[in-house]
Design a protein around this motif. Sequence first.
Motif, PDB file in Angstrom:
ATOM      1  N   ALA A 127       0.828  -1.212   0.000  1.00  0.00           N
ATOM      2  CA  ALA A 127       0.000   0.000   0.000  1.00  0.00           C
ATOM      3  C   ALA A 127       0.858   1.257   0.000  1.00  0.00           C
ATOM      4  O   ALA A 127       0.567   2.230  -0.711  1.00  0.00           O
ATOM      5  CB  ALA A 127      -0.933  -0.011   1.207  1.00  0.00           C
ATOM      6  N   LEU A 128       1.932   1.232   0.790  1.00  0.00           N
ATOM      7  CA  LEU A 128       2.812   2.396   0.877  1.00  0.00           C
ATOM      8  C   LEU A 128       3.516   2.654  -0.449  1.00  0.00           C
ATOM      9  O   LEU A 128       3.541   3.802  -0.938  1.00  0.00           O
ATOM     10  CB  LEU A 128       3.849   2.180   1.975  1.00  0.00           C
ATOM     11  CG  LEU A 128       4.897   3.288   2.144  1.00  0.00           C
ATOM     12  CD1 LEU A 128       4.225   4.598   2.546  1.00  0.00           C
ATOM     13  CD2 LEU A 128       5.944   2.888   3.179  1.00  0.00           C
ATOM     14  N   LEU A 129       4.080   1.618  -1.050  1.00  0.00           N
ATOM     15  CA  LEU A 129       4.797   1.786  -2.311  1.00  0.00           C
ATOM     16  C   LEU A 129       3.855   2.223  -3.434  1.00  0.00           C
ATOM     17  O   LEU A 129       4.238   3.032  -4.285  1.00  0.00           O
ATOM     18  CB  LEU A 129       5.511   0.491  -2.692  1.00  0.00           C
ATOM     19  CG  LEU A 129       6.653   0.052  -1.760  1.00  0.00           C
ATOM     20  CD1 LEU A 129       7.255  -1.253  -2.232  1.00  0.00           C
ATOM     21  CD2 LEU A 129       7.728   1.134  -1.662  1.00  0.00           C
ATOM     22  N   LYS A 130       2.630   1.706  -3.423  1.00  0.00           N
ATOM     23  CA  LYS A 130       1.674   2.124  -4.450  1.00  0.00           C
ATOM     24  C   LYS A 130       1.330   3.600  -4.285  1.00  0.00           C
ATOM     25  O   LYS A 130       1.265   4.348  -5.264  1.00  0.00           O
ATOM     26  CB  LYS A 130       0.408   1.281  -4.376  1.00  0.00           C
ATOM     27  CG  LYS A 130      -0.608   1.683  -5.450  1.00  0.00           C
ATOM     28  CD  LYS A 130      -1.771   0.716  -5.557  1.00  0.00           C
ATOM     29  CE  LYS A 130      -2.687   1.149  -6.703  1.00  0.00           C
ATOM     30  NZ  LYS A 130      -3.793   0.196  -6.926  1.00  0.00           N
ATOM     31  N   LYS A 131       1.122   4.017  -3.042  1.00  0.00           N
ATOM     32  CA  LYS A 131       0.803   5.416  -2.762  1.00  0.00           C
ATOM     33  C   LYS A 131       1.932   6.339  -3.213  1.00  0.00           C
ATOM     34  O   LYS A 131       1.688   7.430  -3.755  1.00  0.00           O
ATOM     35  CB  LYS A 131       0.538   5.597  -1.270  1.00  0.00           C
ATOM     36  CG  LYS A 131       0.168   7.018  -0.866  1.00  0.00           C
ATOM     37  CD  LYS A 131      -0.092   7.089   0.634  1.00  0.00           C
ATOM     38  CE  LYS A 131      -0.447   8.516   1.052  1.00  0.00           C
ATOM     39  NZ  LYS A 131      -0.698   8.602   2.512  1.00  0.00           N
ATOM     40  N   LEU A 132       3.170   5.907  -3.007  1.00  0.00           N
ATOM     41  CA  LEU A 132       4.337   6.715  -3.365  1.00  0.00           C
ATOM     42  C   LEU A 132       4.735   6.555  -4.835  1.00  0.00           C
ATOM     43  O   LEU A 132       5.674   7.212  -5.292  1.00  0.00           O
ATOM     44  CB  LEU A 132       5.532   6.324  -2.478  1.00  0.00           C
ATOM     45  CG  LEU A 132       5.383   6.560  -0.970  1.00  0.00           C
ATOM     46  CD1 LEU A 132       6.584   6.004  -0.229  1.00  0.00           C
ATOM     47  CD2 LEU A 132       5.199   8.041  -0.667  1.00  0.00           C
ATOM     48  N   LYS A 133       4.047   5.654  -5.542  1.00  0.00           N
ATOM     49  CA  LYS A 133       4.398   5.320  -6.934  1.00  0.00           C
ATOM     50  C   LYS A 133       5.845   4.861  -7.028  1.00  0.00           C
ATOM     51  O   LYS A 133       6.587   5.212  -7.938  1.00  0.00           O
ATOM     52  CB  LYS A 133       4.146   6.523  -7.854  1.00  0.00           C
ATOM     53  CG  LYS A 133       2.682   6.929  -7.924  1.00  0.00           C
ATOM     54  CD  LYS A 133       2.448   8.096  -8.865  1.00  0.00           C
ATOM     55  CE  LYS A 133       0.968   8.464  -8.920  1.00  0.00           C
ATOM     56  NZ  LYS A 133       0.708   9.619  -9.809  1.00  0.00           N
ATOM     57  N   ASP A 134       6.234   4.058  -6.040  1.00  0.00           N
ATOM     58  CA  ASP A 134       7.592   3.525  -5.920  1.00  0.00           C
ATOM     59  C   ASP A 134       7.610   2.119  -6.514  1.00  0.00           C
ATOM     60  O   ASP A 134       6.804   1.276  -6.135  1.00  0.00           O
ATOM     61  CB  ASP A 134       7.985   3.488  -4.438  1.00  0.00           C
ATOM     62  CG  ASP A 134       9.458   3.229  -4.216  1.00  0.00           C
ATOM     63  OD1 ASP A 134      10.045   2.460  -4.997  1.00  0.00           O
ATOM     64  OD2 ASP A 134      10.009   3.769  -3.250  1.00  0.00           O
ATOM     65  N   THR A 135       8.518   1.860  -7.427  1.00  0.00           N
ATOM     66  CA  THR A 135       8.532   0.583  -8.146  1.00  0.00           C
ATOM     67  C   THR A 135       9.447  -0.477  -7.527  1.00  0.00           C
ATOM     68  O   THR A 135       9.593  -1.564  -8.092  1.00  0.00           O
ATOM     69  CB  THR A 135       8.970   0.809  -9.607  1.00  0.00           C
ATOM     70  OG1 THR A 135      10.286   1.391  -9.616  1.00  0.00           O
ATOM     71  CG2 THR A 135       8.002   1.732 -10.322  1.00  0.00           C
TER      72      THR A 135
END
Length: 205
Positions: A127-135
């Motif tokens: 959820a955190l990586l998706k929110k940050l658009k982190d791949t």
Amino acid sequence: MTRRKPKYYVVWEGHTPGIYDSWNACKEQIDGYPGAKYKSFTSVVEAEKAWEEGYVRPDKKPKSHVPRSGDFIRMSLAVDAACSGNPGKMEYRGVDVSNGQQIFHKGPFPLGTNNIGEFLAIVHGLALLKKLKDTRPIYTDSGTAMAWVRNKKAKTKLDRTPQTAELWHLIHRAEHWLKENSYATRILKWDTKNWGEIPADFGRK
């Protein structure tokens, strides 16, 4: 008058983890924080090294929280959980593999299991990586948690009691998130045998 030697303070777990150059600054980060982990050093070099290696209990040998070597992806997020008993007091966290910095930490919860913690840690990371658009990918050392995430269901037998109410709320929320969201994040198995303990390990084995 003898000049007092400077001290540097590493706060691994506190309000804002990091390295501080005064006791007052360090104290602000640990006051009122349950289970705060910190230590003083006589040089900034020692403090930086300790910060990278991660917190080590006084009765434990030093354990690096940055992997030794191998084919792991350094730009990644590692997640892990710790549980005192089964079930028992449980907490989980996520750590940046590239530098050992703690990204998130939840708990301790009064009663949980290691598998639940590992599952929640992965979903928290997703959820955190998706929110940050982190791949970047996520590493876990739990095959069980990976299966639960794939199936979008935590197959736990943890009793539903007032003690576990908060944890069950998080489990349902995580399951709901998995069912309602798509993600491209890769969830990879950490190779403990070749790389050492996962960087998010709490060092309590």
